[in-house]
Design a protein around this motif. Structure first.
Motif, PDB file in Angstrom:
ATOM      1  N   LEU A  23       1.060  -1.188  -0.001  1.00  0.00           N
ATOM      2  CA  LEU A  23      -0.057  -0.139  -0.032  1.00  0.00           C
ATOM      3  C   LEU A  23       0.782   1.055   0.013  1.00  0.00           C
ATOM      4  O   LEU A  23       0.551   2.114  -0.804  1.00  0.00           O
ATOM      5  N   SER A  24       2.002   1.292   1.023  1.00  0.00           N
ATOM      6  CA  SER A  24       2.790   2.474   0.756  1.00  0.00           C
ATOM      7  C   SER A  24       3.437   2.620  -0.470  1.00  0.00           C
ATOM      8  O   SER A  24       3.518   3.899  -1.129  1.00  0.00           O
ATOM      9  N   LEU A  25       3.896   1.458  -1.288  1.00  0.00           N
ATOM     10  CA  LEU A  25       4.621   1.939  -2.556  1.00  0.00           C
ATOM     11  C   LEU A  25       3.526   2.316  -3.540  1.00  0.00           C
ATOM     12  O   LEU A  25       3.993   3.221  -4.286  1.00  0.00           O
ATOM     13  N   ALA A 112      -1.248   7.660 -22.892  1.00  0.00           N
ATOM     14  CA  ALA A 112      -0.784   6.837 -22.086  1.00  0.00           C
ATOM     15  C   ALA A 112      -0.785   7.412 -20.683  1.00  0.00           C
ATOM     16  O   ALA A 112      -0.918   6.677 -19.614  1.00  0.00           O
ATOM     17  N   ARG A 113      -0.388   8.539 -20.414  1.00  0.00           N
ATOM     18  CA  ARG A 113      -0.596   9.179 -19.239  1.00  0.00           C
ATOM     19  C   ARG A 113      -1.916   9.270 -18.602  1.00  0.00           C
ATOM     20  O   ARG A 113      -2.285   9.186 -17.514  1.00  0.00           O
ATOM     21  N   ALA A 114      -2.833   9.688 -19.326  1.00  0.00           N
ATOM     22  CA  ALA A 114      -4.464   9.231 -18.933  1.00  0.00           C
ATOM     23  C   ALA A 114      -4.833   8.142 -18.416  1.00  0.00           C
ATOM     24  O   ALA A 114      -5.433   7.970 -17.421  1.00  0.00           O
ATOM     25  N   THR A 115      -4.004   7.003 -19.157  1.00  0.00           N
ATOM     26  CA  THR A 115      -4.646   5.801 -18.686  1.00  0.00           C
ATOM     27  C   THR A 115      -3.640   5.400 -17.531  1.00  0.00           C
ATOM     28  O   THR A 115      -4.024   4.631 -16.721  1.00  0.00           O
ATOM     29  N   GLN A 116      -2.562   6.145 -17.327  1.00  0.00           N
ATOM     30  CA  GLN A 116      -1.586   5.778 -16.134  1.00  0.00           C
ATOM     31  C   GLN A 116      -2.447   6.450 -14.967  1.00  0.00           C
ATOM     32  O   GLN A 116      -2.612   6.052 -13.848  1.00  0.00           O
ATOM     33  N   GLY A 117      -3.133   7.503 -15.383  1.00  0.00           N
ATOM     34  CA  GLY A 117      -3.921   8.405 -14.373  1.00  0.00           C
ATOM     35  C   GLY A 117      -4.983   7.299 -13.739  1.00  0.00           C
ATOM     36  O   GLY A 117      -5.280   7.682 -12.476  1.00  0.00           O
ATOM     37  N   LEU A 118      -5.647   6.826 -14.528  1.00  0.00           N
ATOM     38  CA  LEU A 118      -6.650   5.902 -14.228  1.00  0.00           C
ATOM     39  C   LEU A 118      -6.282   4.836 -13.163  1.00  0.00           C
ATOM     40  O   LEU A 118      -6.789   4.484 -12.032  1.00  0.00           O
ATOM     41  N   GLY A 119      -5.029   4.191 -13.618  1.00  0.00           N
ATOM     42  CA  GLY A 119      -4.450   3.304 -12.568  1.00  0.00           C
ATOM     43  C   GLY A 119      -3.983   3.926 -11.286  1.00  0.00           C
ATOM     44  O   GLY A 119      -4.168   3.578 -10.193  1.00  0.00           O
ATOM     45  N   ALA A 120      -3.729   5.427 -11.409  1.00  0.00           N
ATOM     46  CA  ALA A 120      -3.294   5.972  -9.997  1.00  0.00           C
ATOM     47  C   ALA A 120      -4.478   6.153  -9.320  1.00  0.00           C
ATOM     48  O   ALA A 120      -4.549   6.158  -8.017  1.00  0.00           O
ATOM     49  N   ALA A 121      -5.559   6.441  -9.876  1.00  0.00           N
ATOM     50  CA  ALA A 121      -6.826   6.997  -9.101  1.00  0.00           C
ATOM     51  C   ALA A 121      -7.334   5.719  -8.516  1.00  0.00           C
ATOM     52  O   ALA A 121      -7.713   5.610  -7.401  1.00  0.00           O
ATOM     53  N   VAL A 122      -7.253   4.317  -9.050  1.00  0.00           N
ATOM     54  CA  VAL A 122      -7.474   3.084  -8.235  1.00  0.00           C
ATOM     55  C   VAL A 122      -6.568   2.981  -7.087  1.00  0.00           C
ATOM     56  O   VAL A 122      -6.966   2.714  -5.888  1.00  0.00           O
ATOM     57  N   MET A 123      -5.350   3.381  -7.335  1.00  0.00           N
ATOM     58  CA  MET A 123      -4.230   3.166  -6.154  1.00  0.00           C
ATOM     59  C   MET A 123      -4.568   4.257  -5.188  1.00  0.00           C
ATOM     60  O   MET A 123      -4.464   3.785  -3.695  1.00  0.00           O
ATOM     61  N   MET A 124      -4.784   5.422  -5.453  1.00  0.00           N
ATOM     62  CA  MET A 124      -5.107   6.435  -4.385  1.00  0.00           C
ATOM     63  C   MET A 124      -6.456   6.009  -3.798  1.00  0.00           C
ATOM     64  O   MET A 124      -6.659   6.503  -2.499  1.00  0.00           O
ATOM     65  N   LEU A 147       1.353   6.553   5.027  1.00  0.00           N
ATOM     66  CA  LEU A 147       0.942   6.708   3.662  1.00  0.00           C
ATOM     67  C   LEU A 147       1.000   8.107   3.220  1.00  0.00           C
ATOM     68  O   LEU A 147       1.476   8.559   2.232  1.00  0.00           O
ATOM     69  N   GLY A 148       1.073   9.034   4.447  1.00  0.00           N
ATOM     70  CA  GLY A 148       1.302  10.221   4.221  1.00  0.00           C
ATOM     71  C   GLY A 148       2.822  10.696   3.883  1.00  0.00           C
ATOM     72  O   GLY A 148       3.080  11.278   3.241  1.00  0.00           O
ATOM     73  N   THR A 149       3.547   9.848   4.860  1.00  0.00           N
ATOM     74  CA  THR A 149       4.874   9.989   4.662  1.00  0.00           C
ATOM     75  C   THR A 149       5.302   9.647   2.960  1.00  0.00           C
ATOM     76  O   THR A 149       6.242  10.315   2.531  1.00  0.00           O
ATOM     77  N   GLY A 182       5.899  -0.168 -10.190  1.00  0.00           N
ATOM     78  CA  GLY A 182       4.480  -0.594 -10.302  1.00  0.00           C
ATOM     79  C   GLY A 182       4.201  -2.200 -10.266  1.00  0.00           C
ATOM     80  O   GLY A 182       3.494  -2.754  -9.776  1.00  0.00           O
ATOM     81  N   GLY A 183       5.145  -2.664 -11.055  1.00  0.00           N
ATOM     82  CA  GLY A 183       5.118  -4.368 -11.116  1.00  0.00           C
ATOM     83  C   GLY A 183       5.575  -4.917  -9.858  1.00  0.00           C
ATOM     84  O   GLY A 183       4.849  -5.843  -9.443  1.00  0.00           O
ATOM     85  N   VAL A 184       6.577  -4.326  -8.937  1.00  0.00           N
ATOM     86  CA  VAL A 184       6.918  -4.830  -7.645  1.00  0.00           C
ATOM     87  C   VAL A 184       5.621  -4.612  -6.778  1.00  0.00           C
ATOM     88  O   VAL A 184       5.370  -5.431  -6.051  1.00  0.00           O
ATOM     89  N   ALA A 185       5.145  -3.681  -6.805  1.00  0.00           N
ATOM     90  CA  ALA A 185       3.853  -3.211  -6.047  1.00  0.00           C
ATOM     91  C   ALA A 185       2.796  -4.011  -6.198  1.00  0.00           C
ATOM     92  O   ALA A 185       2.229  -4.586  -5.255  1.00  0.00           O
ATOM     93  N   MET A 186       2.406  -4.690  -7.415  1.00  0.00           N
ATOM     94  CA  MET A 186       1.602  -5.521  -8.007  1.00  0.00           C
ATOM     95  C   MET A 186       1.806  -6.858  -7.296  1.00  0.00           C
ATOM     96  O   MET A 186       1.016  -7.396  -6.957  1.00  0.00           O
TER      97      MET A 186
END
Length: 477
Positions: A23-25, A112-124, A147-149, A182-186
């Motif tokens: 979660l932190s990553l 690609a950045r917009a798609t990356q943003g969709l993935g980041a939205a899920v993460m956040m 998480l804030g850190t 991102g692969g490591v976090a997955m």
């Protein structure tokens, strides 16, 4: 019995630590991917022979995707399983990062950045929601602080890491790094996060039993938030006809969204949540303090360079004080929340932020860089304490079936505050300086604008204190 129980306890501890690491990553990557792309804009402008306004969409597409979709993906996680969706989001983020690294043209890079943003939205949206299911209740505040850190570390690390990678390996390397992380976090998420009962949920959905995903609400909210974000960012802070039209669309869309949510059987956001005695004040406070924190990034560089005469390297060094302090005090702030209670620490954090804003209004004009640094060292720990306490208070009281959507709403209120702060606090500063071109203003005018802007910021945080106190009284009743 002790010999048997101890290995089980150690195994559970390792699982919780692994889950928190994933979660932190994920949280670090979502913030890193914003700041690391900012530093690449001049290089991208040269590489694609594009204007600065065009390459700005590399950052804006990412932020728009997060802002528009973060609540919707949080709700989707509640329905199909948070672990499943987080793993999928991390996979999408990594694949989009790789696509960005290989993009042969600017339009494909923006896509690609917009798609990356969709993935980041899920993460956040889902990291905070999953804290409640992976960490013991007595350690929730510490986990939120961590998480804030990690978010602060990502923000602080982006410019320096991006600069090094671009200098030695080229701009594509910044996206290859995020793809690998991102692969490591997955992998960590799949290994350590507790499983979902997704089969039951999906079967109920197919049979028409239980809640369904609100597609209409998702579209309305996404379009509304995108219109608002564009209204606040288009025109580089100068409001014109386009901004007003977009803002009008956002207001109309918000009303239409609320109307639709009251008429569907399974709304994206239950209307009752907006009157919840814990959530509603927390969202308002989160938006206010994020607006204030954005002022340090909008106004600070102008003051340091124009009023104090620092060069670019010195400005960067001074601006890094805030993220570094955030990274150092996040976990400690979480421990205070665990020991002293979330409600009390919300107020304590806001009071410290108020003092920090007043210090920023007064001390830099008197003591220069030392005064600015001292004020930031008051403001930033207050913000970290507020964030850890506010997030803990909300997630501790929310229904377990709505953790995803509520976590998304918390992240959304922060993002909207940052977007609003860029426009509003920048406008307050420019108005006080009294010139159309702030970069050409006299040092005395810039210093005066700095003082007035953070006096206004202190008033906004004081309003957040009042909301916290009133909300506390309502909760006790």
């Amino acid at each position: 019995m002790a010999d048997i129980a101890d290995p089980r306890s150690a195994c559970a501890s390792r699982s919780a630590s692994g889950a928190l690491a994933s979660l932190s990553l994920a949280m670090l990557l979502s913030s890193l991917s914003t700041s690391i792309a900012n530093v690449a804009l001049p290089t991208l402008s040269t590489a694609f022979s594009a204007s600065f306004q065009a390459v700005q969409w590399v950052v804006l597409a990412y932020l728009l995707a997060i802002t528009a979709l973060i609540v919707s993906v949080g709700r989707l996680g509640d329905l199909v399983g948070r672990r499943l969706l987080l793993v999928a989001g991390l996979g999408l983020f990594s694949a989009a990062s790789l696509a960005a690294a290989l993009a042969p043209s600017l339009p494909l890079l923006v896509a690609a950045r917009a798609t990356q943003g969709l993935g980041a939205a899920v993460m956040m949206a889902l990291t905070m929601a999953l804290v409640g299911t992976t960490m013991p209740k007595e350690r929730t505040g510490s986990a939120m602080g961590l998480l804030g850190t990690m978010s602060a570390i990502g923000t602080a690390l982006g410019p320096s890491l991006g600069g090094v990678l671009i200098a030695y390996l080229g701009w594509r390397a910044i996206f290859l790094v995020t793809a690998g992380l991102g692969g490591v976090a997955m992998i960590l998420a799949r290994r350590f996060l507790p499983g979902d009962q997704t089969a039951t949920i999906l079967r109920n959905e197919a049979q028409g039993v239980g809640p369904r995903f609100d597609v209409l609400g998702t579209l309305l909210l996404a379009l509304t938030l995108a219109a608002y974000a564009l209204a606040m960012t288009a025109g580089r802070g100068h409001f014109g006809g386009t901004n007003i039209a977009l803002l009008g669309m956002a207001v109309f869309g918000a009303g239409l969204f609320l109307y639709a949510q009251r008429r569907v059987a399974s709304p994206l956001v239950k209307p009752a949540l907006f009157s919840d005695p814990v959530l509603a004040p927390s969202l308002a406070m989160n938006g206010l303090v994020s607006t204030v924190m954005m002022a340090t990034l909008v106004v600070g560089p102008f003051f340091l360079s124009r009023a104090l005469g620092l060069d670019a390297a010195q400005v960067g060094a001074v601006l890094s004080i805030g993220p570094v302090v955030s990274a150092l005090c996040g976990v400690t702030a979480g421990r205070f929340v665990d020991r002293l209670g979330a409600s009390a620490m919300v107020v304590a954090g806001l009071v410290l932020m108020t003092i920090g804003c007043l210090a920023l209004a007064l001390l830099p004009a008197l003591f220069g860089v030392a005064g600015y640094a001292a004020a930031i060292m008051l403001l930033t720990p207050g913000y970290q304490l507020f964030q850890a306490a506010n997030n803990t208070a909300v997630m501790a009281n929310v229904d377990k079936n709505e953790r995803g959507v509520v976590s998304g709403m918390l992240s959304l209120s922060r993002n909207l505050g940052l977007i609003t702060g860029t426009a509003v606090m920048g406008a307050v500063f420019a108005f006080t300086v009294g010139t159309g071109e702030v970069g050409a203003a006299a040092p005395e005018a810039v210093a005066g604008g700095m003082g007035f802007t953070f006096a206004v910021a202190a008033g906004l945080v004081a309003l957040a204190v009042a909301i916290a106190v009133v909300g506390g009284l309502r909760k006790r009743r």
